[in-house]
Design a protein around this motif. Structure first.
Motif, PDB file in Angstrom:
ATOM      1  N   ASN A   1       1.159  -1.067   0.190  1.00 42.93           N
ATOM      2  CA  ASN A   1      -0.212  -0.054   0.066  1.00 42.93           C
ATOM      3  C   ASN A   1       1.005   1.352   0.062  1.00 42.93           C
ATOM      4  N   ARG A   2       2.332   1.624  -0.297  1.00 41.01           N
ATOM      5  CA  ARG A   2       2.748   2.229  -0.693  1.00 41.01           C
ATOM      6  C   ARG A   2       3.673   2.620   0.973  1.00 41.01           C
ATOM      7  N   ALA A   3       2.935   2.541   2.122  1.00 41.17           N
ATOM      8  CA  ALA A   3       2.889   2.739   4.025  1.00 41.17           C
ATOM      9  C   ALA A   3       4.670   2.433   3.549  1.00 41.17           C
ATOM     10  N   VAL A   4       5.423   3.264   4.603  1.00 38.44           N
ATOM     11  CA  VAL A   4       5.961   2.818   5.762  1.00 38.44           C
ATOM     12  C   VAL A   4       6.492   2.144   6.501  1.00 38.44           C
ATOM     13  N   ARG A   5       6.745   0.670   6.379  1.00 39.57           N
ATOM     14  CA  ARG A   5       7.074  -0.062   7.697  1.00 39.57           C
ATOM     15  C   ARG A   5       7.550  -0.098   9.012  1.00 39.57           C
TER      16      ARG A   5
END
Length: 305
Positions: free
Chosen positions: A67-71
């Motif tokens: 989802n193009r979120a920085v984990r």
């Protein structure tokens, strides 16, 4: 300009994070058509090199989900080790012996200059290796990137000089270190390009061409509908040294770029009906971009606060 203006860039999809080390808010501008390839953990690794705490140039290894979120993020510099995995809420691989990725050269590669090559990538824990059936020569050249995360060892023929080769390999190491998202598939094309070009002195144009090929699987060139008219207006001035055949190549490239949203630089090269050598294609892309006939969307990091 080679790349889109910041104003146009802000219309792209974005990945935003705050650097845990310096507190800067950073934004990655992502071409909408770019596919984020995730591994078995459901993560993709991006690298963001920026001026960080105490004005120190630092690489931030980002772990991004589908989802193009920085984990998660790992700040690293030339004098520090990667933190242990228990500092993060997501599973991360342990740093063990480098895995070897064997480079399969492009079918046009002849080994005129490059006999063997090894690129050690300490970001991704990989060695990219090219072995040659040709006998080794006496010219061995090494290079190490600015932060020390990329090192290159090469055995080369005497078709180039040590000074030329070292400049090329140093530029390659520095560009690889700052490449946000590295696609392993590009190495087969990269080897062919270098094998053709390392006979030359490194200059601004072929440095840009080297940068273009490293980004060519995740960069998208586009042009306006009236671009052919603009190109024809420049044929007697900017492009006056091009041959008739060159003009046909340039025109066909421009046609492929008109309203392009889905084809990467490499896609367009592979889909051209009239084939031309890769190094000539990259020169054409460079010249068209420098003269504002095409715009190239690519991954780009900016500080926003």
């Amino acid at each position: 300009m080679l790349y889109l203006s910041i104003q146009n860039n802000l219309q792209k999809e974005t990945i935003t994070y705050q650097c845990n080390r310096c507190g800067k808010k950073r934004i990655a501008l992502i071409p909408p058509s770019m596919t984020v390839k995730c591994d078995s953990r459901g993560l993709c690794e991006f690298v963001d090199v920026h001026e960080c705490k105490d004005s120190e140039l630092t690489a931030i290894l980002l772990f991004i989900d589908k989802n193009r979120a920085v984990r998660s993020q790992v700040p690293i510099s030339s004098d520090t080790e990667l933190p242990s995995t228990d500092e993060f809420a997501i599973p991360m691989p342990s740093k063990v012996k480098h895995t070897t990725y064997t480079i399969k050269p492009n079918e046009n590669y002849r080994g005129k200059i490059i006999r063997e090559l090894e690129i050690k990538d300490n970001y991704r824990n990989l060695n990219y290796t090219l072995k040659s059936e040709k006998p080794l020569d006496k010219l061995n050249v090494d290079a190490c990137s600015e932060l020390g995360f990329m090192s290159i060892q090469a055995n080369l023929s005497r078709n180039t000089t040590e000074d030329k080769a070292r400049a090329w390999l140093q530029k390659l190491a520095d560009l690889l270190e700052k490449t946000a998202n590295l696609d392993e598939d590009i190495f087969s094309y990269l080897i062919y390009f270098l094998d053709q070009k390392m006979i030359e002195e490194l200059n601004n144009q072929n440095s840009k061409e080297l940068e273009i090929i490293l980004q060519s699987t995740v960069s998208f060139p586009s042009a306006e509908e009236n671009v052919l008219d603009e190109y024809n207006n420049l044929r007697k001035t900017v492009f006056k040294k091009l041959t008739i055949v060159d003009n046909i190549y340039y025109t066909n490239i421009l046609k492929s770029c008109i309203n392009n949203e889905s084809q990467t630089i490499l896609d367009i090269f592979n889909n051209l009906e009239q084939k031309l050598p890769l190094f000539l294609y990259l020169a054409a892309i460079y010249n068209l971009a420098e003269n504002n006939l095409i715009e190239i969307e690519k991954v780009e990091f900016l500080t926003i606060d």
